[in-house]
Motif scaffolding. Structure first.
Motif, PDB file in Angstrom:
ATOM      1  N   ASP A 130     -53.776  21.645 -37.629  1.00 18.38           N
ATOM      2  CA  ASP A 130     -52.354  21.422 -37.868  1.00 18.38           C
ATOM      3  C   ASP A 130     -51.904  20.146 -37.169  1.00 18.38           C
ATOM      4  OD1 ASP A 130     -51.567  23.903 -39.306  1.00 18.38           O
ATOM      5  OD2 ASP A 130     -52.252  24.853 -37.457  1.00 18.38           O
ATOM      6  N   LYS A 131     -50.775  19.616 -37.614  1.00 16.62           N
ATOM      7  CA  LYS A 131     -50.112  18.495 -36.947  1.00 16.62           C
ATOM      8  C   LYS A 131     -48.741  18.982 -36.483  1.00 16.62           C
ATOM      9  CE  LYS A 131     -52.299  15.086 -39.998  1.00 16.62           C
ATOM     10  NZ  LYS A 131     -52.060  13.971 -40.960  1.00 16.62           N
ATOM     11  N   THR A 132     -48.346  18.573 -35.282  1.00 11.28           N
ATOM     12  CA  THR A 132     -47.062  19.036 -34.754  1.00 11.28           C
ATOM     13  C   THR A 132     -45.910  18.555 -35.635  1.00 11.28           C
ATOM     14  OG1 THR A 132     -47.178  17.144 -33.235  1.00 11.28           O
ATOM     15  CG2 THR A 132     -47.715  19.321 -32.335  1.00 11.28           C
ATOM     16  N   PHE A 138     -44.803  22.208 -31.052  1.00 12.97           N
ATOM     17  CA  PHE A 138     -44.785  21.524 -29.766  1.00 12.97           C
ATOM     18  C   PHE A 138     -44.869  22.522 -28.612  1.00 12.97           C
ATOM     19  CE2 PHE A 138     -42.809  18.411 -32.597  1.00 12.97           C
ATOM     20  CZ  PHE A 138     -43.471  17.249 -32.245  1.00 12.97           C
ATOM     21  N   ARG A 139     -44.219  23.657 -28.772  1.00 10.50           N
ATOM     22  CA  ARG A 139     -44.279  24.683 -27.719  1.00 10.50           C
ATOM     23  C   ARG A 139     -45.702  25.198 -27.535  1.00 10.50           C
ATOM     24  NH1 ARG A 139     -39.678  26.237 -25.456  1.00 10.50           N
ATOM     25  NH2 ARG A 139     -37.698  25.987 -26.585  1.00 10.50           N
ATOM     26  N   MET A 140     -46.415  25.398 -28.629  1.00 11.13           N
ATOM     27  CA  MET A 140     -47.785  25.883 -28.532  1.00 11.13           C
ATOM     28  C   MET A 140     -48.681  24.889 -27.803  1.00 11.13           C
ATOM     29  SD  MET A 140     -48.833  27.967 -31.976  1.00 11.13           S
ATOM     30  CE  MET A 140     -48.280  26.762 -33.185  1.00 11.13           C
ATOM     31  N   VAL A 141     -48.553  23.611 -28.158  1.00 10.23           N
ATOM     32  CA  VAL A 141     -49.383  22.586 -27.511  1.00 10.23           C
ATOM     33  C   VAL A 141     -48.990  22.430 -26.049  1.00 10.23           C
ATOM     34  CG1 VAL A 141     -50.030  20.147 -27.521  1.00 10.23           C
ATOM     35  CG2 VAL A 141     -49.785  21.389 -29.689  1.00 10.23           C
ATOM     36  N   TYR A 142     -47.706  22.458 -25.775  1.00  5.92           N
ATOM     37  CA  TYR A 142     -47.225  22.372 -24.392  1.00  5.92           C
ATOM     38  C   TYR A 142     -47.788  23.523 -23.559  1.00  5.92           C
ATOM     39  CZ  TYR A 142     -43.851  22.439 -20.518  1.00  5.92           C
ATOM     40  OH  TYR A 142     -43.257  22.460 -19.279  1.00  5.92           O
ATOM     41  N   PHE A 176     -53.823  19.847 -33.670  1.00  6.22           N
ATOM     42  CA  PHE A 176     -54.154  21.013 -32.857  1.00  6.22           C
ATOM     43  C   PHE A 176     -54.751  22.129 -33.713  1.00  6.22           C
ATOM     44  CE2 PHE A 176     -49.887  21.882 -34.327  1.00  6.22           C
ATOM     45  CZ  PHE A 176     -49.787  23.265 -34.446  1.00  6.22           C
ATOM     46  N   LEU A 177     -55.533  22.976 -33.056  1.00  6.53           N
ATOM     47  CA  LEU A 177     -56.107  24.169 -33.656  1.00  6.53           C
ATOM     48  C   LEU A 177     -55.365  25.369 -33.092  1.00  6.53           C
ATOM     49  CD1 LEU A 177     -59.898  23.309 -33.170  1.00  6.53           C
ATOM     50  CD2 LEU A 177     -58.510  22.881 -35.211  1.00  6.53           C
ATOM     51  N   SER A 178     -55.072  26.349 -33.929  1.00 10.36           N
ATOM     52  CA  SER A 178     -54.310  27.498 -33.446  1.00 10.36           C
ATOM     53  C   SER A 178     -54.814  28.784 -34.083  1.00 10.36           C
ATOM     54  CB  SER A 178     -52.817  27.319 -33.743  1.00 10.36           C
ATOM     55  OG  SER A 178     -52.584  27.294 -35.140  1.00 10.36           O
ATOM     56  N   LEU A 179     -54.487  29.878 -33.409  1.00  5.79           N
ATOM     57  CA  LEU A 179     -54.854  31.199 -33.874  1.00  5.79           C
ATOM     58  C   LEU A 179     -53.821  32.191 -33.362  1.00  5.79           C
ATOM     59  CD1 LEU A 179     -56.992  33.019 -35.290  1.00  5.79           C
ATOM     60  CD2 LEU A 179     -58.058  33.288 -33.024  1.00  5.79           C
ATOM     61  N   ASP A 180     -53.249  32.971 -34.259  1.00  2.00           N
ATOM     62  CA  ASP A 180     -52.276  34.008 -33.893  1.00  2.00           C
ATOM     63  C   ASP A 180     -51.132  33.453 -33.042  1.00  2.00           C
ATOM     64  OD1 ASP A 180     -53.795  35.893 -35.247  1.00  2.00           O
ATOM     65  OD2 ASP A 180     -54.965  36.402 -33.461  1.00  2.00           O
ATOM     66  N   GLY A 181     -50.609  32.306 -33.455  1.00  2.00           N
ATOM     67  CA  GLY A 181     -49.455  31.741 -32.771  1.00  2.00           C
ATOM     68  C   GLY A 181     -49.752  31.079 -31.441  1.00  2.00           C
ATOM     69  N   GLU A 182     -51.039  30.770 -31.155  1.00  4.52           N
ATOM     70  CA  GLU A 182     -51.414  30.143 -29.888  1.00  4.52           C
ATOM     71  C   GLU A 182     -52.359  28.977 -30.157  1.00  4.52           C
ATOM     72  OE1 GLU A 182     -52.273  32.240 -25.845  1.00  4.52           O
ATOM     73  OE2 GLU A 182     -54.197  32.065 -26.888  1.00  4.52           O
ATOM     74  N   ALA A 183     -52.037  27.805 -29.609  1.00  5.58           N
ATOM     75  CA  ALA A 183     -52.922  26.651 -29.738  1.00  5.58           C
ATOM     76  C   ALA A 183     -54.087  26.792 -28.761  1.00  5.58           C
ATOM     77  CB  ALA A 183     -52.157  25.363 -29.451  1.00  5.58           C
ATOM     78  N   TYR A 184     -55.289  26.459 -29.210  1.00  3.62           N
ATOM     79  CA  TYR A 184     -56.439  26.540 -28.317  1.00  3.62           C
ATOM     80  C   TYR A 184     -57.206  25.230 -28.185  1.00  3.62           C
ATOM     81  CZ  TYR A 184     -58.945  27.526 -32.740  1.00  3.62           C
ATOM     82  OH  TYR A 184     -59.441  27.478 -34.028  1.00  3.62           O
ATOM     83  N   SER A 185     -56.838  24.207 -28.953  1.00  2.00           N
ATOM     84  CA  SER A 185     -57.419  22.875 -28.775  1.00  2.00           C
ATOM     85  C   SER A 185     -56.441  21.857 -29.348  1.00  2.00           C
ATOM     86  CB  SER A 185     -58.773  22.763 -29.479  1.00  2.00           C
ATOM     87  OG  SER A 185     -59.423  21.551 -29.122  1.00  2.00           O
ATOM     88  N   ALA A 186     -56.341  20.683 -28.704  1.00  2.00           N
ATOM     89  CA  ALA A 186     -55.385  19.675 -29.159  1.00  2.00           C
ATOM     90  C   ALA A 186     -55.838  18.290 -28.733  1.00  2.00           C
ATOM     91  CB  ALA A 186     -53.986  19.958 -28.600  1.00  2.00           C
ATOM     92  N   VAL A 187     -55.341  17.299 -29.443  1.00  2.00           N
ATOM     93  CA  VAL A 187     -55.565  15.894 -29.087  1.00  2.00           C
ATOM     94  C   VAL A 187     -54.384  15.096 -29.633  1.00  2.00           C
ATOM     95  CG1 VAL A 187     -56.934  15.490 -31.192  1.00  2.00           C
ATOM     96  CG2 VAL A 187     -57.176  13.949 -29.240  1.00  2.00           C
ATOM     97  N   SER A 188     -53.958  14.089 -28.890  1.00  2.00           N
ATOM     98  CA  SER A 188     -52.776  13.310 -29.270  1.00  2.00           C
ATOM     99  C   SER A 188     -53.044  11.818 -29.114  1.00  2.00           C
ATOM    100  CB  SER A 188     -51.573  13.689 -28.394  1.00  2.00           C
ATOM    101  OG  SER A 188     -51.244  15.049 -28.502  1.00  2.00           O
ATOM    102  N   THR A 189     -52.148  11.031 -29.690  1.00  2.00           N
ATOM    103  CA  THR A 189     -52.054   9.608 -29.345  1.00  2.00           C
ATOM    104  C   THR A 189     -50.690   9.392 -28.707  1.00  2.00           C
ATOM    105  OG1 THR A 189     -51.191   8.992 -31.531  1.00  2.00           O
ATOM    106  CG2 THR A 189     -53.576   8.843 -31.197  1.00  2.00           C
TER     107      THR A 189
END
Length: 269
Positions: A130-132, A138-142, A176-189
């Motif tokens: 997904d992309k934010t 944003f809350r999940m990635v935060y 970011f990668l997510s599952l059941d409403g929770e992000a578990y991996s992310a990368v940004s610029t």
């Protein structure tokens, strides 16, 4: 004497930072988002009006570049009047002389700048990510960054304001990668400009590490950046991160010192 920049300074400032691509990317991202708070530039010139130093603040962090002729006493005095100074990045030789002149220095870290000159091999599988876009994204990635121990993360409101602003001005993105409403991996610029992109916040939840998830997400981001004519850069602290990035085609191209400061008054406790 250091003073706030005016528009006529911009060509010289860009030229001044051309040897420090990680700073130039942050500078350009800020210049393209001047409607945001927490961005400002100060310029020091000599008697012949040549640029001797540039200090800029981008989203709460300070970045500095000086010539060998710059007046460090003047710069240190100027920084001493910055109550919001919580971090400062600059060339190693300059920082080694400047930091002893400053108060509230809590820690210093030598950081590496690395560049991925060639595109990586595309993934051999389709990565569903997904992309934010929504506030919930944003809350999940935060929350993921918090679980990963990002102790300088700050408030969600500040994080959201910064990331939203970067995306609105096409200066940044988050996968970011997510599952059941929770992000578990992310990368940004954290900046995309002048054919360059600065990667940040490469993180995977401890429960999902050593499965290649973060690597796959980073590879997908780099493939996309190269396809859009953007050369990826990254800055990192630890030797373990160096192995991670070099294994993925990033080659060191510079070093700087990152210093953290105690909040005003805290050094007296």
């Amino acid at each position: 004497m250091m003073r706030r920049y005016v528009s006529t300074d911009i060509p010289e400032i860009r030229e001044f930072f051309k040897e420090d691509p990680h700073l130039l990317i942050r500078l350009e991202a800020g210049l393209q988002a001047l409607d945001l708070l927490y961005f400002d530039i100060w310029v020091a010139r000599d008697e012949q009006d040549a640029v001797q130093g540039v200090l800029f603040r981008s989203y709460g962090d300070f970045y500095l570049r000086l010539t060998p002729q710059a007046d460090l006493q003047e710069v240190s005095a100027f920084l001493g009047f910055m109550p919001m100074l919580y971090s400062l990045s600059g060339e190693e030789s300059v920082m080694q002389e400047l930091l002893p002149m400053l108060q509230r220095v809590r820690s210093t870290t030598i950081c590496t700048v690395a560049r991925q000159a060639q595109p990586p091999e595309p993934l051999s599988f389709r990565l569903i990510f997904d992309k934010t876009e929504r506030t919930e994204d944003f809350r999940m990635v935060y929350a993921l960054l918090g679980r990963a121990g990002e102790d300088e993360l700050g408030r969600f409101e500040d994080y959201y304001f910064t990331r939203r602003g970067l995306q609105a001005n096409q200066n940044g993105r988050t996968y970011f990668l997510s599952l059941d409403g929770e992000a578990y991996s992310a990368v940004s610029t954290t900046g995309e400009a002048n054919g360059m992109a600065l990667i940040t916040d490469v993180v995977t939840d401890a429960r999902y590490r050593r499965q290649g998830l973060g690597s796959a997400l980073l590879t997908q981001l780099c493939v996309d950046l190269h396809a859009q004519g953007l050369t990826p850069y990254v800055t990192y602290f630890a030797s373990q991160a160096e192995h991670f990035y070099q294994h993925r085609g990033f080659e060191p191209c510079g070093q700087f010192i990152y210093a953290r400061f105690d909040p005003p008054g805290e050094e007296e406790k």
